[in-house]
Design an enzyme around this catalytic site. Sequence first.
Site, PDB file in Angstrom:
ATOM      1  N   GLN A 283       0.832  -1.209   0.000  1.00 29.07           N
ATOM      2  CA  GLN A 283       0.000   0.000   0.000  1.00 29.07           C
ATOM      3  C   GLN A 283       0.865   1.257   0.000  1.00 29.07           C
ATOM      4  O   GLN A 283       1.665   1.447   0.918  1.00 29.07           O
ATOM      5  CB  GLN A 283      -0.879   0.002   1.258  1.00 29.07           C
ATOM      6  CG  GLN A 283      -1.764   1.224   1.424  1.00 29.07           C
ATOM      7  CD  GLN A 283      -2.496   1.213   2.764  1.00 29.07           C
ATOM      8  OE1 GLN A 283      -2.017   0.597   3.725  1.00 29.07           O
ATOM      9  NE2 GLN A 283      -3.626   1.874   2.840  1.00 29.07           N
ATOM     10  N   GLY A 284       0.678   2.125  -0.977  1.00 25.82           N
ATOM     11  CA  GLY A 284       1.451   3.372  -1.054  1.00 25.82           C
ATOM     12  C   GLY A 284       0.568   4.582  -0.869  1.00 25.82           C
ATOM     13  O   GLY A 284       0.219   5.263  -1.850  1.00 25.82           O
TER      14      GLY A 284
ATOM     15  N   SER B  68       4.186  -1.090   4.493  1.00 21.04           N
ATOM     16  CA  SER B  68       4.327  -2.432   5.077  1.00 21.04           C
ATOM     17  C   SER B  68       4.454  -3.468   3.975  1.00 21.04           C
ATOM     18  O   SER B  68       3.687  -3.463   3.003  1.00 21.04           O
ATOM     19  CB  SER B  68       3.100  -2.778   5.919  1.00 21.04           C
ATOM     20  OG  SER B  68       2.898  -1.799   6.896  1.00 21.04           O
TER      21      SER B  68
ATOM     22  N   GLU C 273      -9.693  -1.428   4.803  1.00 26.06           N
ATOM     23  CA  GLU C 273      -8.522  -1.641   5.657  1.00 26.06           C
ATOM     24  C   GLU C 273      -8.955  -1.710   7.124  1.00 26.06           C
ATOM     25  O   GLU C 273      -8.441  -2.509   7.902  1.00 26.06           O
ATOM     26  CB  GLU C 273      -7.504  -0.501   5.457  1.00 26.06           C
ATOM     27  CG  GLU C 273      -6.238  -0.710   6.277  1.00 26.06           C
ATOM     28  CD  GLU C 273      -5.142   0.308   5.999  1.00 26.06           C
ATOM     29  OE1 GLU C 273      -5.407   1.297   5.279  1.00 26.06           O
ATOM     30  OE2 GLU C 273      -4.025   0.114   6.517  1.00 26.06           O
TER      31      GLU C 273
HETATM   32  C1  LIG Z   1       3.041  -0.198  11.752  1.00 29.76           C
HETATM   33  C2  LIG Z   1       2.579   0.760  10.704  1.00 29.76           C
HETATM   34  C3  LIG Z   1       2.350   0.300   9.418  1.00 29.76           C
HETATM   35  C4  LIG Z   1       1.944   1.178   8.425  1.00 29.76           C
HETATM   36  N1  LIG Z   1       1.762   0.700   7.142  1.00 29.76           N
HETATM   37  C5  LIG Z   1       1.429   1.565   6.149  1.00 29.76           C
HETATM   38  C6  LIG Z   1       1.332   1.112   4.792  1.00 29.76           C
HETATM   39  O1  LIG Z   1       1.532  -0.069   4.486  1.00 29.76           O
HETATM   40  N2  LIG Z   1       1.054   2.009   3.830  1.00 29.76           N
HETATM   41  C7  LIG Z   1       0.802   3.317   4.107  1.00 29.76           C
HETATM   42  O2  LIG Z   1       0.513   4.078   3.198  1.00 29.76           O
HETATM   43  N3  LIG Z   1       0.905   3.789   5.387  1.00 29.76           N
HETATM   44  C8  LIG Z   1       1.207   2.941   6.400  1.00 29.76           C
HETATM   45  N4  LIG Z   1       1.316   3.405   7.704  1.00 29.76           N
HETATM   46  C9  LIG Z   1       1.168   4.841   7.966  1.00 29.76           C
HETATM   47  C10 LIG Z   1      -0.093   5.224   8.732  1.00 29.76           C
HETATM   48  O3  LIG Z   1      -1.205   5.200   7.906  1.00 29.76           O
HETATM   49  C11 LIG Z   1       0.164   6.633   9.333  1.00 29.76           C
HETATM   50  O4  LIG Z   1       1.214   6.507  10.279  1.00 29.76           O
HETATM   51  C12 LIG Z   1      -1.066   7.199  10.019  1.00 29.76           C
HETATM   52  O5  LIG Z   1      -2.073   7.509   9.078  1.00 29.76           O
HETATM   53  C13 LIG Z   1      -0.735   8.473  10.838  1.00 29.76           C
HETATM   54  O6  LIG Z   1      -0.044   9.387  10.053  1.00 29.76           O
HETATM   55  P1  LIG Z   1       1.352  10.017  10.556  1.00 29.76           P
HETATM   56  O7  LIG Z   1       2.233   8.904  11.013  1.00 29.76           O
HETATM   57  O8  LIG Z   1       1.855  10.885   9.460  1.00 29.76           O
HETATM   58  O9  LIG Z   1       0.984  10.884  11.841  1.00 29.76           O
HETATM   59  P2  LIG Z   1       0.343  12.353  11.825  1.00 29.76           P
HETATM   60  O10 LIG Z   1      -0.763  12.422  10.828  1.00 29.76           O
HETATM   61  O11 LIG Z   1       1.440  13.350  11.693  1.00 29.76           O
HETATM   62  O12 LIG Z   1      -0.288  12.428  13.285  1.00 29.76           O
HETATM   63  C14 LIG Z   1       0.490  12.761  14.441  1.00 29.76           C
HETATM   64  C15 LIG Z   1      -0.448  12.844  15.637  1.00 29.76           C
HETATM   65  O13 LIG Z   1      -1.440  13.873  15.418  1.00 29.76           O
HETATM   66  C16 LIG Z   1      -2.741  13.334  15.578  1.00 29.76           C
HETATM   67  N5  LIG Z   1      -3.660  13.937  14.603  1.00 29.76           N
HETATM   68  C17 LIG Z   1      -3.419  14.184  13.290  1.00 29.76           C
HETATM   69  N6  LIG Z   1      -4.521  14.724  12.705  1.00 29.76           N
HETATM   70  C18 LIG Z   1      -5.467  14.788  13.655  1.00 29.76           C
HETATM   71  C19 LIG Z   1      -6.832  15.238  13.664  1.00 29.76           C
HETATM   72  N7  LIG Z   1      -7.420  15.706  12.563  1.00 29.76           N
HETATM   73  N8  LIG Z   1      -7.516  15.185  14.840  1.00 29.76           N
HETATM   74  C20 LIG Z   1      -6.930  14.703  15.972  1.00 29.76           C
HETATM   75  N9  LIG Z   1      -5.636  14.267  16.019  1.00 29.76           N
HETATM   76  C21 LIG Z   1      -4.925  14.301  14.883  1.00 29.76           C
HETATM   77  C22 LIG Z   1      -2.593  11.841  15.257  1.00 29.76           C
HETATM   78  O14 LIG Z   1      -3.619  11.090  15.872  1.00 29.76           O
HETATM   79  C23 LIG Z   1      -1.232  11.547  15.848  1.00 29.76           C
HETATM   80  O15 LIG Z   1      -1.351  11.296  17.238  1.00 29.76           O
HETATM   81  C24 LIG Z   1       1.720   2.545   8.727  1.00 29.76           C
HETATM   82  C25 LIG Z   1       1.951   3.005  10.030  1.00 29.76           C
HETATM   83  C26 LIG Z   1       2.373   2.122  11.010  1.00 29.76           C
HETATM   84  C27 LIG Z   1       2.608   2.643  12.405  1.00 29.76           C
END
Ligand SMILES: Cc1cc2nc3c(=O)[nH]c(=O)nc-3n(C[C@H](O)[C@H](O)[C@H](O)COP(=O)(O)OP(=O)(O)OC[C@H]3O[C@@H](n4cnc5c(N)ncnc54)[C@H](O)[C@@H]3O)c2cc1C
Length: 410
Positions: A132-133, A167, A250
């Site tokens: 997934q990208g 992932s 998902e």
């Molecule tokens: C183990 C793992 C596997 C993953 N696998 C994939 C994958 O295969 N493909 C892929 O594309 N992505 C993948 N991801 C990414 C995942 O989708 C993102 O980490 C997730 O969507 C959060 O985005 P971020 O890490 O950029 O955090 P951010 O969006 O920067 O968030 C940081 C903090 O701010 C809070 N926050 C942000 N916006 C809001 C809001 N509107 N209201 C309240 N709080 C908010 C969040 O809850 C979090 O606590 C994976 C992540 C993990 C941890």
Amino acid sequence: MGTQHADRDRRAEGFRGSVREFISGLVPPDWQGIGALDDAARAEFRKAARVALAERGWVAPAWPVEYGGAGLSAAELVVLTGELSAAGIPFGSDNDAFGIGMLGNTMLRWSKPELLQRFLPKIVSGEYVFSQGFSEPGAGSDLASLALQAEPDGDRWVLTGQKLWSSGAHLANWMFVLARTNRDAAPHRGLSMLLVPLEQPGIEIRPIRNITGDTDFNEVFFDGAVTDRELVVGEVDRGWPVAMTLLGFERGETALHAPIRFRNELDRLIRLVRERGLDRDPDIRRRVAWCHVQVEQLRCHGLRTAEQLIQGEEPGPRAAAFKLLWSEYHRVVTELALDVLGLDALAPAGRPSPNWYHTDDPGAPNSSASWASVYLNARAGTIYAGSSQVQRGIVGELLLGLPKEPKAAP
Ligand SMILES: Cc1cc2nc3c(=O)[nH]c(=O)nc-3n(C[C@H](O)[C@H](O)[C@H](O)COP(=O)(O)OP(=O)(O)OC[C@H]3O[C@@H](n4cnc5c(N)ncnc54)[C@H](O)[C@@H]3O)c2cc1C
């Protein structure tokens, strides 16, 4: 109506017999679940089981037969899931969550028969392995701000940019990529979901080590990578609703089998509590009872979510509620396990869980290393597929009709 239901139930019970026959042909009589196997035997069994399941269309059991599925009814699907889970047999490979659970189910709602015919049977056979990208360094919760560009060039798209946290990309040969195809449109409107082959010169996959020390996810760099112009899921520049359908899958696609895994895991924890002589400890008993109630709640919620998916409805905000419930529960139950282990949790011994992000397998030893690794992985459950904070926002706004969250000033 009553006769119809009775017929349906009879057919499902008949089907149970064929599933049990399949299972007894696949595993020896003293089988305790895949968790009891060592690493090499586990890898071999997973491969063989996937081939056997795919031959019957059971890695994508609800898909139509012409696309490699088995066209099972809802009742049959419940039977298959229950029997395989109870026997501790995996449903497929790790990447099937992406190719089947997310992409294939989304394509069945958004793609024309030619594209379905080209991709779905090869996903089922295991020839096409997807990752997934979506996420990028500047786009996670705020997915619409993603920057990876796809420019048209003759009969191809040319992709430049980066994906993050992908992932299983190191195990995949395809990726579904949410890309910006129109820089002039509003952020949600200029996106398209493209299917991109990963084995080509313009792509570099770099592993990222996570908190357990494993490298389950990756950074993926696109530098002039290409894909065919027609490999778009849904319409060009209209990828946002397609991505929302996919995120619903998902969050909801494990609705039938995850609660069974959690039940199995909680039973294992109760055995650990007894082994450690803590079954009369009032605090531990109270916490175990709380976990039991959560697992029952998950089972009911899971059935409702699954029913919706089986009936062809968009998973939508209900799947967000299911995802919130299981991921928050899993943090708590694994914290309890570490409290039960006490100081042993600081020096984990035995075999760690081999799974990404979720419970250990049925039949797994009750080792401190198994619980410690699942505890660490459970932290990720409240982040991937959308963080708990974001799920609460979706539940509040889309299920309960509460006012929208205030936006930060630009
Ligand atoms: C183990 C793992 C596997 C993953 N696998 C994939 C994958 O295969 N493909 C892929 O594309 N992505 C993948 N991801 C990414 C995942 O989708 C993102 O980490 C997730 O969507 C959060 O985005 P971020 O890490 O950029 O955090 P951010 O969006 O920067 O968030 C940081 C903090 O701010 C809070 N926050 C942000 N916006 C809001 C809001 N509107 N209201 C309240 N709080 C908010 C969040 O809850 C979090 O606590 C994976 C992540 C993990 C941890």
